[in-house]
Scaffold this motif. Structure first.
Motif, PDB file in Angstrom:
ATOM      1  N   LEU A   1       1.434 116.663  13.414  1.00 43.10           N
ATOM      2  CA  LEU A   1       1.919 116.761  12.101  1.00 43.10           C
ATOM      3  C   LEU A   1       1.262 117.426  11.034  1.00 43.10           C
ATOM      4  O   LEU A   1       2.122 118.171  10.146  1.00 43.10           O
ATOM      5  CB  LEU A   1       2.219 115.138  11.794  1.00 43.10           C
ATOM      6  CG  LEU A   1       3.280 114.347  12.398  1.00 43.10           C
ATOM      7  CD1 LEU A   1       3.096 112.633  11.839  1.00 43.10           C
ATOM      8  CD2 LEU A   1       4.629 114.857  12.076  1.00 43.10           C
ATOM      9  N   PHE A   2       0.090 117.303  11.017  1.00 38.53           N
ATOM     10  CA  PHE A   2      -0.866 117.882   9.876  1.00 38.53           C
ATOM     11  C   PHE A   2      -0.394 119.369  10.194  1.00 38.53           C
ATOM     12  O   PHE A   2      -0.213 120.165   9.170  1.00 38.53           O
ATOM     13  CB  PHE A   2      -2.117 117.644  10.061  1.00 38.53           C
ATOM     14  CG  PHE A   2      -3.211 118.166   9.015  1.00 38.53           C
ATOM     15  CD1 PHE A   2      -3.045 118.023   7.925  1.00 38.53           C
ATOM     16  CD2 PHE A   2      -4.003 119.364   9.371  1.00 38.53           C
ATOM     17  CE1 PHE A   2      -3.923 118.579   6.790  1.00 38.53           C
ATOM     18  CE2 PHE A   2      -4.835 119.981   8.745  1.00 38.53           C
ATOM     19  CZ  PHE A   2      -4.571 119.623   7.340  1.00 38.53           C
TER      20      PHE A   2
ATOM     21  N   SER B   1       6.226 109.376   5.174  1.00 39.43           N
ATOM     22  CA  SER B   1       5.781 108.249   6.047  1.00 39.43           C
ATOM     23  C   SER B   1       6.461 107.002   5.118  1.00 39.43           C
ATOM     24  O   SER B   1       7.004 106.019   5.596  1.00 39.43           O
ATOM     25  CB  SER B   1       4.519 108.027   6.383  1.00 39.43           C
ATOM     26  OG  SER B   1       3.993 109.103   6.864  1.00 39.43           O
TER      27      SER B   1
ATOM     28  N   THR C   1      -1.123 112.948  14.718  1.00 35.71           N
ATOM     29  CA  THR C   1      -1.462 113.541  13.386  1.00 35.71           C
ATOM     30  C   THR C   1      -2.169 114.609  13.374  1.00 35.71           C
ATOM     31  O   THR C   1      -1.782 115.623  12.505  1.00 35.71           O
ATOM     32  CB  THR C   1      -2.780 112.561  12.975  1.00 35.71           C
ATOM     33  OG1 THR C   1      -2.521 111.100  13.132  1.00 35.71           O
ATOM     34  CG2 THR C   1      -2.970 112.751  11.379  1.00 35.71           C
TER      35      THR C   1
ATOM     36  N   ILE D   1       2.957 114.365   3.737  1.00 35.27           N
ATOM     37  CA  ILE D   1       3.404 113.553   5.196  1.00 35.27           C
ATOM     38  C   ILE D   1       2.852 111.926   4.936  1.00 35.27           C
ATOM     39  O   ILE D   1       4.070 111.323   5.188  1.00 35.27           O
ATOM     40  CB  ILE D   1       1.943 113.854   5.950  1.00 35.27           C
ATOM     41  CG1 ILE D   1       2.044 115.451   6.447  1.00 35.27           C
ATOM     42  CG2 ILE D   1       1.946 112.915   7.203  1.00 35.27           C
ATOM     43  CD1 ILE D   1       0.788 115.805   7.455  1.00 35.27           C
ATOM     44  N   LEU D   2       2.255 111.598   3.950  1.00 32.38           N
ATOM     45  CA  LEU D   2       2.262 110.080   3.677  1.00 32.38           C
ATOM     46  C   LEU D   2       3.614 109.768   2.867  1.00 32.38           C
ATOM     47  O   LEU D   2       4.081 108.833   3.109  1.00 32.38           O
ATOM     48  CB  LEU D   2       0.935 109.967   2.690  1.00 32.38           C
ATOM     49  CG  LEU D   2      -0.381 109.815   3.628  1.00 32.38           C
ATOM     50  CD1 LEU D   2      -1.373 109.684   2.561  1.00 32.38           C
ATOM     51  CD2 LEU D   2      -0.337 108.641   4.502  1.00 32.38           C
TER      52      LEU D   2
ATOM     53  N   MET E   1      -1.385 116.286   3.063  1.00 34.56           N
ATOM     54  CA  MET E   1      -1.628 114.762   3.591  1.00 34.56           C
ATOM     55  C   MET E   1      -0.737 113.976   2.504  1.00 34.56           C
ATOM     56  O   MET E   1      -0.138 113.061   3.047  1.00 34.56           O
ATOM     57  CB  MET E   1      -2.824 114.459   3.380  1.00 34.56           C
ATOM     58  CG  MET E   1      -3.952 114.831   4.157  1.00 34.56           C
ATOM     59  SD  MET E   1      -5.694 114.660   3.755  1.00 34.56           S
ATOM     60  CE  MET E   1      -5.820 112.879   3.698  1.00 34.56           C
TER      61      MET E   1
ATOM     62  N   TRP F   1      -5.071 118.060   0.919  1.00 40.45           N
ATOM     63  CA  TRP F   1      -4.561 116.764   0.370  1.00 40.45           C
ATOM     64  C   TRP F   1      -3.261 116.803  -0.056  1.00 40.45           C
ATOM     65  O   TRP F   1      -2.575 115.964  -0.032  1.00 40.45           O
ATOM     66  CB  TRP F   1      -5.401 116.856  -1.359  1.00 40.45           C
ATOM     67  CG  TRP F   1      -6.911 116.553  -0.928  1.00 40.45           C
ATOM     68  CD1 TRP F   1      -7.273 116.052   0.183  1.00 40.45           C
ATOM     69  CD2 TRP F   1      -7.622 116.556  -1.941  1.00 40.45           C
ATOM     70  NE1 TRP F   1      -8.583 115.803   0.175  1.00 40.45           N
ATOM     71  CE2 TRP F   1      -8.969 115.940  -1.213  1.00 40.45           C
ATOM     72  CE3 TRP F   1      -7.957 116.699  -3.333  1.00 40.45           C
ATOM     73  CZ2 TRP F   1     -10.334 115.823  -1.904  1.00 40.45           C
ATOM     74  CZ3 TRP F   1      -9.217 116.583  -3.814  1.00 40.45           C
ATOM     75  CH2 TRP F   1     -10.279 116.361  -3.180  1.00 40.45           C
TER      76      TRP F   1
END
Lengths: 236, 255
Positions: A87-88, A36, A84, A32-33, A29, A26
């Motif tokens: 990137l992850f 973004s 994704t 990354i978000l 994520m 999480w």
């Protein structure tokens, strides 16, 4: 010492245990978000743009070019999935330099989950391209006797994909942990840097192999069908 | 057990969620921004190409107009040259005509001056000649000039041929045998008688002669009946001199 972050439980909500893998996933994520959001909040189509947008554009353009050069197909339909994945994995590995952070890719559950996603994505893309019958015919070629081997090949390469990533990331973390107990100064840093490099390479390899598998499910079938059609027409 | 199946499914869900979110919030937006930029760049390139084509067209048009202007200029220059040449010829012709006119006028004025000069010259020459001749005659002989003139005149009367004498006779009849002798000096009476007798002998009849003193001549004597004249005077020699001087001047002007 825990080999997998699955074993570190943060919270129990009834029967559900929130382990470190899920929590760090999480966090990854969220990072990354957040990047973004930073890159796209002042999105502009002009030549002058923010650094974040520039970074993301370079990244996405690089990924698109890589996908195009490997799959020889338009990369737009593969980009969200493959991008994704990369990137992850890459962000997880990069964040592993943070001392308390445990990369979720160091968990076989995570790599297995990603491998299962690839395993499912291959037929999904294949069926989306050629239809279910067209795709399934692939398993009966060159002869129906090859069906078990083809299925086995699909499963084995998925397992290999999962284990390869897990092994590399997990081994890197464990080596650093062991070295910390043996030689706590400098040497672990070098190994950490090396781990960072190998981890990024693994992220690249994982993403590239995924492209290869998915592209083979779309492009190769097409080529085989074309050859078959050409042969049929030649006989007629 | 290395694989926790709950975690696997949770991670699958997490991963798919991440794919979904990134597709909408990252890839889609970034790619659309890049596409818009590409379109803009393409449109700018197209616009630049269009402008380049327009510029080339303008350049061609400019060259063509320049060429046309050059041709027109050359035409104008040529026509201007012709016009200038014609005007030059006309001006030269006018100038020549004016020069001729001026030359003519100058010649005329010169001729007038010459005439005046000659007239004056003649008059002065006549007087001078008269004086000179008088002096010469007086120096060369002891007789007077007037006497020599009368003798010369009488010699001419005597030398008249028959036809001439008849002609004089006819004229004398028409004028009732009246005649006039004009001289630049007073003829003595003795000489008047001699002259009258000599003329009467020449025509064979008695002639009534009226003697008058005239200053029309420089020096001389003249017998006049109607339009007939016979005599001697210095005028003839002066006129000869005048003719010679005139001839010399004409030759000088022509040269």
């Amino acid at each position: 010492m825990d080999i997998s972050p699955d074993e570190s439980i943060f919270l129990h909500i009834g029967p559900v245990a929130l382990n470190a893998t899920i929590v760090y996933t999480w966090i990854t994520m969220a990072v990354i978000l957040a990047i973004s959001w930073l890159g796209t909040r002042k999105l502009t189509s002009e030549s002058k743009m923010s650094r974040w947008q520039n970074l993301l554009e370079v990244l996405i353009l690089g990924m698109k070019n890589q996908i195009r050069s490997i799959s020889h197909q338009e990369p737009d339909k593969f980009l969200p999935f493959i991008g994704t994945l990369f990137l992850f994995i890459a962000v997880s590995i990069i964040m592993s330099i943070i001392p308390v952070y445990q990369p979720p890719t160091g968990s076989l559950s995570t790599t297995a989950a990603l491998a299962i996603c690839v395993f499912v994505a291959v037929p999904v893309y294949g069926i989306a391209k050629h239809g279910i019958i067209g795709y399934l015919k692939y398993y009966l070629k060159p002869t129906p006797f090859m069906l078990p081997f083809n299925v086995l090949g699909e499963i084995s390469r998925t397992i290999a994909l999962a284990v390869r990533l897990f092994g590399n990331v997990m081994s890197g973390s464990i080596i650093v942990a062991i070295l910390l107990s043996i030689a706590p100064l400098f040497f672990p840093i070098l190994m950490q840097a090396l781990g960072l490099l190998t981890g990024l390479i693994q992220a690249y390899i994982f993403a590239i192999l995924s492209v290869v598998y998915i592209a083979s499910a779309t492009r190769v079938h097409e080529e085989k069908e074309q050859k078959f059609e050409e042969n049929r027409k030649g006989k007629e | 057990m290395l694989i926790n199946w709950f975690t696997v499914f949770a991670q699958i869900f997490n991963f798919l969620l991440l794919v979904f979110l990134l597709k909408h919030f990252l890839y889609g937006r970034i790619i659309s921004a890049m596409n818009v930029r590409e379109e803009k760049i393409a449109s700018r390139l197209q616009e630049a190409e269009q402008k380049m084509m327009d510029a080339e067209h303008e350049r061609d048009l400019y060259f063509q107009k320049n060429k046309e202007n050059d041709e027109r200029c050359a035409g104008l220059f040529a026509s201007a040259n012709l016009e200038a040449e014609a005007q030059k010829k006309e001006l030269i012709e006018n100038a020549r005509r004016q020069v001729d006119e001026m030359k003519k006028r100058w010649n005329e004025s010169l001729r007038e001056e010459r005439d005046v000069f000659l007239s004056n010259l003649r008059k002065r020459a006549e007087k001078q000649i008269y004086i000179i001749l008088g002096k010469i005659f007086s120096d060369l002989s002891n007789t007077k000039l007037e006497q020599n003139i009368v003798e010369t005149f009488l010699g001419k009367i005597k030398s008249l041929d028959h036809t001439e004498r008849n002609h004089i006779k006819v004229i004398l009849k028409e004028s009732y045998n009246k005649a006039v002798i004009s001289s630049t000096y007073e003829i003595p009476v003795e000489q008047q008688h001699i002259i009258t007798a000599e003329i009467g002998d020449a025509v064979g009849e008695t002639v009534e002669i009226r003697y008058i003193n005239s200053q029309d001549h420089i020096c001389g004597i003249e017998f006049k009946v109607k339009n007939y004249r016979i005599g001697w005077n210095v005028d003839d020699y002066v006129k000869f001199l005048e003719r010679e001087v005139n001839k010399t001047l004409e030759e000088e002007l022509a040269g």
